[in-house]
Design an enzyme around this catalytic site. Structure first.
Site, PDB file in Angstrom:
ATOM      1  N   GLY A 138      23.794  -8.250 -29.805  1.00  6.15           N
ATOM      2  CA  GLY A 138      22.904  -9.478 -29.670  1.00  6.15           C
ATOM      3  C   GLY A 138      21.931  -9.201 -28.502  1.00  6.15           C
ATOM      4  N   HIS A 139      22.043  -8.410 -27.637  1.00  2.84           N
ATOM      5  CA  HIS A 139      21.254  -8.281 -26.207  1.00  2.84           C
ATOM      6  C   HIS A 139      20.812  -6.965 -26.180  1.00  2.84           C
ATOM      7  CE1 HIS A 139      19.852  -8.640 -22.266  1.00  2.84           C
ATOM      8  NE2 HIS A 139      20.027 -10.169 -22.434  1.00  2.84           N
TER       9      HIS A 139
END
Lengths: 93, 153
Positions: B37-38
């Site tokens: 997600g990052h």
């Protein structure tokens, strides 16, 4: 009031995010200003830095919790200021 | 490092109890669910985890200073700066030292570098309290794994 009081009142107002005029010498930090123990650690840090001392918070808290000393002795602002002045004087001696 | 388990410190490289200073090392993993997600197709260690890394280095220093009698809990983060991106495989050199030891709290300054280049720094404060439950033994166990107990003795 003393310059110590002005400094302490400013620290409390800024750290606890309360209006400066709310803080008076007679204010009880916990009961009147709503400062909790975590916020008081922030204030202690700022006071330690400003005056070059170490507020004996753990000792004070223990004494209050054991009923040896009323909380007012430490947490009413004018009394807190007196304690700070004494710590500063002791350090300078 | 195991980002998803919040195991941010791989090993303690140096501990100076007199100077109240610690150095630790960590290697960012090549893969982690965090990177999903990052960010998708552009993996970066989140700034909050870099802060956590500095906090853990500081925390192990405080644990050693207090001989595992009290647990430091992060209570404040000031002046945090993230100066460069940190991606998979990065070797992190973390340094922390005590800036002020108060009553019931400890203030530290910490920084992270890679290859000697500063990439993050922050001023941190920890509330120190008696260990809740069985946490003390867990912390000692982890401290042993990263070599803190060995350096402390």
């Amino acid at each position: 009031m003393s310059s110590t009081y002005d400094t302490v009142a400013g620290i409390i107002a800024e750290t606890a995010d309360i209006p400066r005029e709310t803080v008076t010498p007679e204010s009880h930090a916990i009961e009147d200003l709503g400062i909790d123990s975590l916020a008081f650690l922030d204030i202690a840090f700022a006071i330690d830095k400003a005056f070059g001392i170490k507020l004996p918070l753990e000792q004070w808290t223990q004494e209050v919790n054991e009923g040896k000393v009323p909380a007012e002795e430490y947490f009413v602002i004018k009394n807190l200021v007196s304690r700070i002045d004494a710590l500063v004087a002791a350090k300078a001696a | 490092m195991r980002l998803e388990y919040f195991e941010m410190i791989d090993r303690v490289a140096a501990l100076d109890l007199v100077g109240r200073r610690i150095e630790t090392r960590s290697t960012v993993p090549q893969a982690s669910p965090v990177f999903e997600g990052h960010f998708p197709d552009y993996p970066l260690v989140p700034g909050v985890l870099l802060t956590e890394t500095m906090a853990q280095a500081s925390g192990y220093l405080v644990l050693a200073m207090r001989s595992f009698a009290e647990m430091p809990f992060l209570m404040a983060v000031d002046r945090a700066r993230f100066r460069d991106f940190v991606g998979p495989g990065a070797e992190l050199e973390v340094e922390a030292h005590v800036a002020h030891e108060g009553s019931g709290y400890v203030a530290t300054k910490a920084r992270i570098a890679t290859g000697g280049k500063r990439i993050a720094d922050a001023e941190l404060r920890f509330r120190t309290m008696p260990f809740p439950g069985a946490l003390a033994e867990r912390m000692r166990e982890r401290a042993r794994q990263i070599g803190l107990v060995e350096l402390e003795s």
